[in-house]
Design an enzyme around this catalytic site. Structure first.
Site, mmCIF file in Angstrom:
data_model
loop_
_atom_site.group_PDB
_atom_site.id
_atom_site.type_symbol
_atom_site.label_atom_id
_atom_site.label_comp_id
_atom_site.label_asym_id
_atom_site.label_seq_id
_atom_site.Cartn_x
_atom_site.Cartn_y
_atom_site.Cartn_z
ATOM 1 N N CYS A 207 0.860 -1.141 -0.005
ATOM 2 C CA CYS A 207 0.081 -0.188 0.144
ATOM 3 C C CYS A 207 0.965 1.352 -0.037
ATOM 4 C CB CYS A 207 -1.012 -0.058 1.248
ATOM 5 S SG CYS A 207 -1.788 1.641 1.564
ATOM 6 N N CYS B 274 -0.853 3.738 -6.812
ATOM 7 C CA CYS B 274 -1.639 3.074 -5.757
ATOM 8 C C CYS B 274 -1.657 1.545 -5.938
ATOM 9 C CB CYS B 274 -2.970 3.758 -5.756
ATOM 10 S SG CYS B 274 -4.113 2.838 -4.772
HETATM 11 N N1 DGL Z 1 -3.990 0.622 -2.048
HETATM 12 C C1 DGL Z 1 -3.516 1.451 -1.336
HETATM 13 C C2 DGL Z 1 -2.442 2.432 -2.118
HETATM 14 O O1 DGL Z 1 -1.375 1.743 -2.564
HETATM 15 C C3 DGL Z 1 -4.510 2.148 -0.639
HETATM 16 C C4 DGL Z 1 -5.766 3.037 -1.368
HETATM 17 C C5 DGL Z 1 -6.913 3.413 -0.561
HETATM 18 O O2 DGL Z 1 -7.090 2.781 0.576
HETATM 19 O O3 DGL Z 1 -6.964 4.743 -0.474
HETATM 20 O O4 DGL Z 1 -2.441 3.555 -1.796
#
Ligand code: DGL
Length: 259
Positions: free
Chosen positions: A74, A183
């Site tokens: 993440c 993301c």
């Molecule tokens: N998948 C995540 C990232 O890489 C988080 C997305 C989220 O929950 O806003 O930032």
């Protein structure tokens, strides 16, 4: 720590499965445990301290399952909380950040686009990275609502396509030739983005680099598995099992857990 213990990965939701895919491709014999904190998704609109607290909660759960390394699948959690995580835990922690450096190498127009969450783009970590490339024009766009749509099963909706067009078209008009998906949910949007932007604009993410770094750290610590058969892969969510089932591999063990 035992070298046959699992690799632990976490994300706010199903996005981190894009990182799991790269890890599993590179190290198929490793056991893995992926947790998606869907009950608290999205992280990208939360204040920093909440992201830190949620990251701690996720790591505590993965450590209770004896994970030998933590992959923060993440960008939002990494850019807001990696320092705090590394201060608190002794287990090795691999983070993920938007692939700005590779983009600065690839670009020929010296203009790159970054699509990421609000939490990532407004973080001090991210601002410090961007400052390293004063000769490159970096055009940022917050991907408002993209994670919500993915997490609610609306990836192939008209709403998604319209939203994506409104985010990437202005970047294209400003002359970017490289688009960074900052993301871990967004690689699932790549086929849709490709129908919107002209051919020749490269779309990149950090998945492969994170998998390579994970393997390198495990190897340095002599923690790569010595098993010669395919590992077992667990996928846990604290919310929507059906959405997770769409994104996890067919032979993964997918369960609801409280964490
Ligand atoms: N998948 C995540 C990232 O890489 C988080 C997305 C989220 O929950 O806003 O930032």
């Amino acid at each position: 720590m035992n070298k046959n213990n699992p690799i632990g990965l976490f994300d706010s939701g199903i996005g981190g499965t894009t990182i799991w895919q790269e890890v599993s491709l590179l190290m198929p014999n490793e056991d893995t445990i992926f947790i998606g904190d869907q009950r608290n998704a999205p992280y990208g609109i939360r204040p920093k301290q909440e992201i830190v607290d949620l990251s701690f909660k996720n790591i505590d759960y993965l450590l209770s399952l004896d994970c030998k390394i933590i992959v923060v699948a993440c960008n939002t959690a990494t850019t807001n909380a990696v320092k705090e995580m590394r201060e608190k835990y002794q287990v090795p922690i691999i983070g993920i950040e938007p692939a700005i450096k590779p983009a600065t190498i690839l670009t020929k127009t010296s203009k790159i686009g970054i699509l990421a969450t609000k939490g990532t783009i407004t973080s001090d970590f991210y601002s410090a990275k961007v400052k390293q490339y004063p000769h490159i024009e970096i055009i940022e766009q917050i991907g408002y609502n993209l994670v919500n749509l993915i997490e609610s099963g609306k990836i192939h909706s008209d709403e998604m396509k319209e939203l994506l067009a409104s985010y990437v078209t202005p970047m294209v008009e400003k002359g970017i030739d490289t688009l960074v998906l900052g993301c871990t949910h967004y690689p699932y949007l790549k086929p849709i983005i490709e129908t919107i932007i002209p051919e020749g604009i490269q779309i990149i993410d950090s998945g492969k680099a994170v998998a390579k770094q994970t393997k390198k750290v495990l190897s340095e610590l002599d923690l790569l598995t010595d098993r010669t058969t395919k590992g077992t892969n667990y996928f846990f969510t604290n919310h929507d099992l059906n959405i997770l089932k769409e994104f996890a591999p067919f032979d993964g063990i997918i369960e609801h857990r409280e964490f």
